[in-house]
Design a protein around this motif. Structure first.
Motif, mmCIF file in Angstrom:
data_model
loop_
_atom_site.group_PDB
_atom_site.id
_atom_site.type_symbol
_atom_site.label_atom_id
_atom_site.label_comp_id
_atom_site.label_asym_id
_atom_site.label_seq_id
_atom_site.Cartn_x
_atom_site.Cartn_y
_atom_site.Cartn_z
ATOM 1 N N UNK A 27 27.130 44.010 16.344
ATOM 2 C CA UNK A 27 26.760 42.857 15.539
ATOM 3 C C UNK A 27 25.381 43.118 14.971
ATOM 4 N N UNK A 28 25.190 42.934 13.702
ATOM 5 C CA UNK A 28 23.924 43.092 12.991
ATOM 6 C C UNK A 28 23.448 44.535 12.952
ATOM 7 N N UNK A 29 24.233 45.534 13.352
ATOM 8 C CA UNK A 29 23.938 46.956 13.254
ATOM 9 C C UNK A 29 22.558 47.379 13.681
ATOM 10 N N UNK A 30 22.295 47.525 14.958
ATOM 11 C CA UNK A 30 20.984 47.917 15.460
ATOM 12 C C UNK A 30 21.016 49.303 16.058
ATOM 13 N N UNK A 31 19.823 49.840 16.283
ATOM 14 C CA UNK A 31 19.726 51.172 16.870
ATOM 15 C C UNK A 31 20.004 51.156 18.361
ATOM 16 N N UNK A 32 19.517 50.155 19.095
ATOM 17 C CA UNK A 32 19.693 50.065 20.541
ATOM 18 C C UNK A 32 20.368 48.747 20.925
ATOM 19 N N UNK A 33 21.616 48.587 20.572
ATOM 20 C CA UNK A 33 22.279 47.309 20.870
ATOM 21 C C UNK A 33 22.535 47.144 22.366
ATOM 22 N N UNK A 34 22.542 45.895 22.790
ATOM 23 C CA UNK A 34 22.858 45.576 24.176
ATOM 24 C C UNK A 34 24.365 45.381 24.277
ATOM 25 N N UNK A 35 24.984 45.959 25.298
ATOM 26 C CA UNK A 35 26.428 45.813 25.452
ATOM 27 C C UNK A 35 26.750 44.518 26.185
ATOM 28 N N UNK A 36 27.632 43.738 25.598
ATOM 29 C CA UNK A 36 28.088 42.494 26.194
ATOM 30 C C UNK A 36 29.604 42.537 26.224
ATOM 31 N N UNK A 37 30.171 42.135 27.343
ATOM 32 C CA UNK A 37 31.613 42.104 27.504
ATOM 33 C C UNK A 37 32.040 40.685 27.827
ATOM 34 N N UNK A 38 33.140 40.263 27.240
ATOM 35 C CA UNK A 38 33.723 38.969 27.582
ATOM 36 C C UNK A 38 34.841 39.234 28.581
ATOM 37 N N UNK A 39 34.762 38.585 29.728
ATOM 38 C CA UNK A 39 35.799 38.650 30.747
ATOM 39 C C UNK A 39 36.168 37.237 31.146
ATOM 40 N N UNK A 40 37.213 37.095 31.928
ATOM 41 C CA UNK A 40 37.668 35.785 32.376
ATOM 42 C C UNK A 40 37.783 35.761 33.884
ATOM 43 N N UNK A 41 37.311 34.674 34.471
ATOM 44 C CA UNK A 41 37.490 34.445 35.892
ATOM 45 C C UNK A 41 38.940 34.046 36.143
ATOM 46 N N UNK A 42 39.356 34.072 37.397
ATOM 47 C CA UNK A 42 40.720 33.661 37.732
ATOM 48 C C UNK A 42 40.997 32.222 37.298
ATOM 49 N N UNK A 43 39.955 31.403 37.225
ATOM 50 C CA UNK A 43 40.121 30.012 36.801
ATOM 51 C C UNK A 43 40.395 29.897 35.297
ATOM 52 N N UNK A 44 40.193 31.002 34.540
ATOM 53 C CA UNK A 44 40.373 30.978 33.097
ATOM 54 C C UNK A 44 39.061 30.830 32.341
ATOM 55 N N UNK A 45 37.973 30.612 33.055
ATOM 56 C CA UNK A 45 36.658 30.439 32.422
ATOM 57 C C UNK A 45 36.153 31.790 31.918
ATOM 58 N N UNK A 46 35.767 31.864 30.622
ATOM 59 C CA UNK A 46 35.214 33.125 30.110
ATOM 60 C C UNK A 46 33.777 33.325 30.594
ATOM 61 N N UNK A 47 33.404 34.576 30.786
ATOM 62 C CA UNK A 47 32.038 34.913 31.175
ATOM 63 C C UNK A 47 31.539 36.040 30.285
ATOM 64 N N UNK A 48 30.239 36.099 30.108
ATOM 65 C CA UNK A 48 29.608 37.175 29.345
ATOM 66 C C UNK A 48 28.940 38.129 30.322
ATOM 67 N N UNK A 49 29.456 39.346 30.395
ATOM 68 C CA UNK A 49 28.816 40.371 31.220
ATOM 69 C C UNK A 49 27.750 41.053 30.380
ATOM 70 N N UNK A 50 26.599 41.258 30.958
ATOM 71 C CA UNK A 50 25.511 41.898 30.252
ATOM 72 C C UNK A 50 24.382 40.946 29.927
ATOM 73 N N UNK A 51 24.603 39.652 30.124
ATOM 74 C CA UNK A 51 23.560 38.655 29.868
ATOM 75 C C UNK A 51 23.288 37.787 31.098
ATOM 76 N N UNK A 52 23.680 38.267 32.276
ATOM 77 C CA UNK A 52 23.532 37.473 33.488
ATOM 78 C C UNK A 52 22.077 37.062 33.733
ATOM 79 N N UNK A 53 21.128 37.938 33.454
ATOM 80 C CA UNK A 53 19.715 37.633 33.699
ATOM 81 C C UNK A 53 19.192 36.555 32.760
ATOM 82 N N UNK A 54 19.846 36.332 31.641
ATOM 83 C CA UNK A 54 19.397 35.327 30.674
ATOM 84 C C UNK A 54 20.150 34.013 30.810
#
Length: 184
Positions: A27-54
């Motif tokens: 997104x926005x074409x950068x030199x050092x992009x941060x990798x973010x993954x969308x996953x789902x918990x067993x409950x169906x709730x989506x989560x963003x991996x890679x932004x846990x600290x924020x």
């Protein structure tokens, strides 16, 4: 922040925090992009991996024609649904008799038909459920300005607000939208 987003969802239950192997799209074409993954918990709730600290969370909703996504810090919840016709008795059965007084309050305001009021309550409840990842939520009308209603929801000593409003998108049925918001 520039990001790469991946999605890892199959038709079966997704495993919690499973690494993804699909291609990422910058997104926005950068030199050092941060990798973010969308996953789902067993409950169906989506989560963003890679932004846990924020403490960034995501919520997704879709109907037969449209998709809605909200992302932000703290609990997120959203829902979108076409306004559908049901009898008042059917709405009460769907929403439960505990929500009948809320339905009546919405009808008394003069802006909502029974179908708009019922759909409004349904999407608000769904947005709260997604944000709290819970079912038993105490709900009340906080305020209203014309056809926009702000609900307050509580669960386990946590309080959130959901704004609901009607939208007309392209040549289709009107849709009710609900989004978790910060009250100022």
């Amino acid at each position: 922040m520039t990001t790469l987003v991946q999605s890892n969802r199959s038709d079966t239950k997704a495993k919690q925090f499973t690494p993804t192997q699909s291609r990422s799209l910058p997104l926005f074409g950068a030199e050092n992009p941060q990798q973010i993954h969308i996953n789902w918990l067993d409950s169906g709730k989506p989560i963003l991996e890679g932004l846990e600290n924020q403490q960034v969370e995501v919520s997704l909703s879709h109907d037969d024609r449209f998709c809605l996504c909200v992302v932000g810090q703290g609990p997120q919840g959203c829902d979108i649904l076409p306004v559908s016709h049901r009898s008042p008795a059917d709405w009460i059965l769907l929403l439960t008799s505990d929500r009948q007084s809320l339905l009546n309050q919405l009808l008394a305001n003069g802006y909502d038909s029974v179908d708009i009021a019922g759909t409004r309550l349904w999407v608000a409840i769904e947005a709260f459920r997604k944000a709290f990842d819970a079912r038993d939520i105490s709900l009340r009308i906080d305020s209203q300005r014309e056809d926009t209603v702000l609900f307050e929801g509580e669960f386990a000593d946590k309080k959130l607000y959901v704004m609901t409003f009607l939208v007309n998108l392209t040549k289709s049925f009107p849709r009710m939208v609900a989004v978790v918001v910060n009250k100022k």
